[in-house]
Design an enzyme around this catalytic site. Structure first.
Site, mmCIF file in Angstrom:
data_model
loop_
_atom_site.group_PDB
_atom_site.id
_atom_site.type_symbol
_atom_site.label_atom_id
_atom_site.label_comp_id
_atom_site.label_asym_id
_atom_site.label_seq_id
_atom_site.Cartn_x
_atom_site.Cartn_y
_atom_site.Cartn_z
ATOM 1 N N ASP A 3 0.819 -1.215 0.000
ATOM 2 C CA ASP A 3 0.000 0.000 0.000
ATOM 3 C C ASP A 3 0.857 1.271 0.000
ATOM 4 O OD1 ASP A 3 1.026 -0.308 2.529
ATOM 5 O OD2 ASP A 3 -0.838 0.165 3.588
ATOM 6 N N ARG B 154 9.644 -7.193 7.973
ATOM 7 C CA ARG B 154 9.812 -7.810 9.288
ATOM 8 C C ARG B 154 10.246 -9.267 9.132
ATOM 9 N NH1 ARG B 154 8.481 -3.210 9.317
ATOM 10 N NH2 ARG B 154 7.099 -2.093 10.766
ATOM 11 N N HIS C 51 9.701 4.168 0.777
ATOM 12 C CA HIS C 51 8.456 3.932 1.516
ATOM 13 C C HIS C 51 7.599 5.198 1.499
ATOM 14 C CE1 HIS C 51 9.612 0.040 3.549
ATOM 15 N NE2 HIS C 51 10.789 0.469 3.146
ATOM 16 N N GLU D 189 11.555 7.505 3.529
ATOM 17 C CA GLU D 189 10.119 7.812 3.538
ATOM 18 C C GLU D 189 9.946 9.059 2.685
ATOM 19 O OE1 GLU D 189 7.898 5.963 5.063
ATOM 20 O OE2 GLU D 189 9.109 4.713 6.410
#
Length: 491
Positions: free
Chosen positions: A127, A187, A226, A308
């Site tokens: 997403d 993760r 990201h 980011e």
């Protein structure tokens, strides 16, 4: 006779050094050594701890973004249009079987060379699709400008740039963060503090593909793109006790330097009120475990940032051009930093005159870089404006150390290592009769006193002449490198 053999071996070594072919620098196979002095424990954890489900973006919001099929076609079209400086390859497949495509950009794509390699990865979370759009724009911009823009030309000619727009095509297709098995890929990597991710059977195919990729190609640095914030994040991402605080890795200064390159080149990232200078240590922001960033640094020898790049995870497609404009310079400057700064060089053996796989360490930094197996090149990123003590070593050879002042430009430091023992030297010594009175005399003294003076003089003149030519060649190479603004040192 034994003395004559010794002098012949000296002559042969000199000739080998003179005719040693120069090696063009460029990136190749992964040969990194884990950092540490034995005090670190490298284990893993399945990091679902901080992963959370978020609302699925509406179908209306996804309009204007490339579908997986659109992206695949665009990448194939790109490599056809820019075939001279690119190639398309896949490192594996997603859970649902979609290829994990990569574009490589270089003036010699697909070749293993002795130059730094950089990788960009987008869409780690399904997403967060902005990265996949920006990375394709980056590839097209380089293709359109490498013949006329100095920065683009520098990247094409001096770096192997690998671009993976989407690591998680399955998550993108369903507009979800996790992959098709509902696992957060950021993760899923082995972690240095906790061992829960050490079970290979539970590791996701996308994760396995990345890990295999780094075994096949040696990357000097990388970044993942990201969304959801505006900041350049650097290691460590986690802490030993899971608490939130600044937890520095051995190369903390270098990572801060790289993060600042991105944030200060960005339109407004460095102006952040939340993050000073637009950069952050991951653990001081919020700890995560099993992340790709720390794994790259520990196990892959790759300096990775987590970028980011947009406050909104899934902004309207109409905003993509603006986001690209804000990030373009940052993305280019980060890749170019591999050429513009740091200490780079090769390691050779004096006895054979060939590239020698070895280790490079910097005093005061608990991190070891291994030179390439074939070309013996290394690329050590460091903060400019400081003096460094750099040591090269290899089993069976005496280590060498040099002090480097790293200014605004990169420095080339080549090492020529001397064998700790010489088999020929051992044979010469063992053939000496220790009852002989002259046994204590230096070998060369014996040679000059016992060998025909005419032959000795001739061989001596030949060796001196070859050394003179070799010195001229080295000076010429150094002059050429200075023309490219990089200082050069041979140790």
């Amino acid at each position: 006779m034994s003395k004559l053999r010794f002098f012949q071996s000296l002559l042969i070594s000199t000739v080998i050094c003179f005719f040693l072919p120069s090696i063009n620098a460029r990136g190749g196979h992964s040969d990194h050594i884990h950092p540490g002095d034995g005090n670190y424990s490298f284990h893993g954890i399945v990091r679902h701890l901080f992963a959370q489900e978020e609302p699925t973006p509406s179908l209306e919001l996804t309009r204007g973004y490339m579908t997986n099929d659109d992206l695949e076609k665009a990448m194939k079209d790109f490599t056809k249009r820019c075939s001279k400086i690119s190639r398309l390859y896949s490192i594996g497949k997603s859970v649902n079987g979609f290829p994990l495509w990569v574009i490589e950009i270089s003036d010699r794509p697909g070749e293993i060379e002795a130059e730094p390699a950089f990788k960009y990865i987008g869409n780690v979370h399904g997403d967060e699709p902005v990265g996949r759009e920006l990375l394709l724009r980056l590839a097209n911009w380089i293709c359109d400008n490498y013949k006329k823009d100095p920065l683009a030309q520098m990247i094409v000619e001096n770096v192997h740039l690998h671009i993976m727009p989407s690591l998680n095509p399955d998550g993108f297709s369903i507009r979800k963060r996790n992959n098709a098995n509902n696992v957060d890929l950021n993760r899923d990597f082995p972690d240095q503090f906790f061992p829960f991710n050490d079970d290979l059977n539970l590791r996701q195919p996308e994760t396995k593909a990345i890990m295999t990729w780094l075994r096949d190609i040696r990357f000097t640095a990388s970044a993942t793109l990201h969304g959801g914030a505006l900041v350049a994040n650097f290691p460590w991402d986690g802490t030993e006790d899971k608490r939130k605080y600044y937890y520095a890795c051995p190369d903390d200064e270098t990572f801060r330097f790289l993060a600042r390159i991105y944030s200060k080149s960005h339109r407004n990232m460095s102006l952040s009120k939340e993050f000073e200078e637009g950069i952050t240590n991951g653990a001081s922001w919020y700890p995560i475990y099993g992340g790709m960033q720390d794994w790259n640094y520990i196990y892959g020898g790759c300096f990775e940032l987590t970028l980011e790049i947009s406050d909104n995870k899934w902004p309207k497609a109409s905003e993509l051009s603006t986001i690209w404009d804000y990030n373009r310079k940052s993305m280019l400057n980060l890749v170019a930093s591999l050429v513009k700064t740091g200490v780079h060089g090769r390691i050779f053996s004096l006895d054979k005159g060939k590239p020698l796989p070895g280790l490079v360490v910097v005093k005061g930094i608990n991190y070891t870089v291994k030179a390439h197996q074939t070309y013996a090149d290394y690329h050590r990123l460091l903060v400019p404006g400081q003096k460094y003590e750099v040591t090269a070593s290899s089993p069976g050879y005496k280590s060498k150390t040099t002090t480097v002042w790293l200014g605004e430009n990169a420095v080339t430091a080549d090492f020529i290592l001397i064998p700790e023992t010489s088999s020929r030297g051992n044979q010469l010594r063992s053939s000496c009769d220790c009852s002989c009175k002259s046994c204590g005399q230096p070998l060369l003294t014996q040679f000059f006193t016992e060998t025909n003076n005419g032959i000795t003089l001739t061989l001596f003149v030949v060796v001196v002449f070859l050394c003179f030519l070799l010195q001229r060649r080295v000076r010429f190479n150094l002059w050429k490198q200075r023309q490219s603004s990089r200082r050069s040192i041979t140790v």
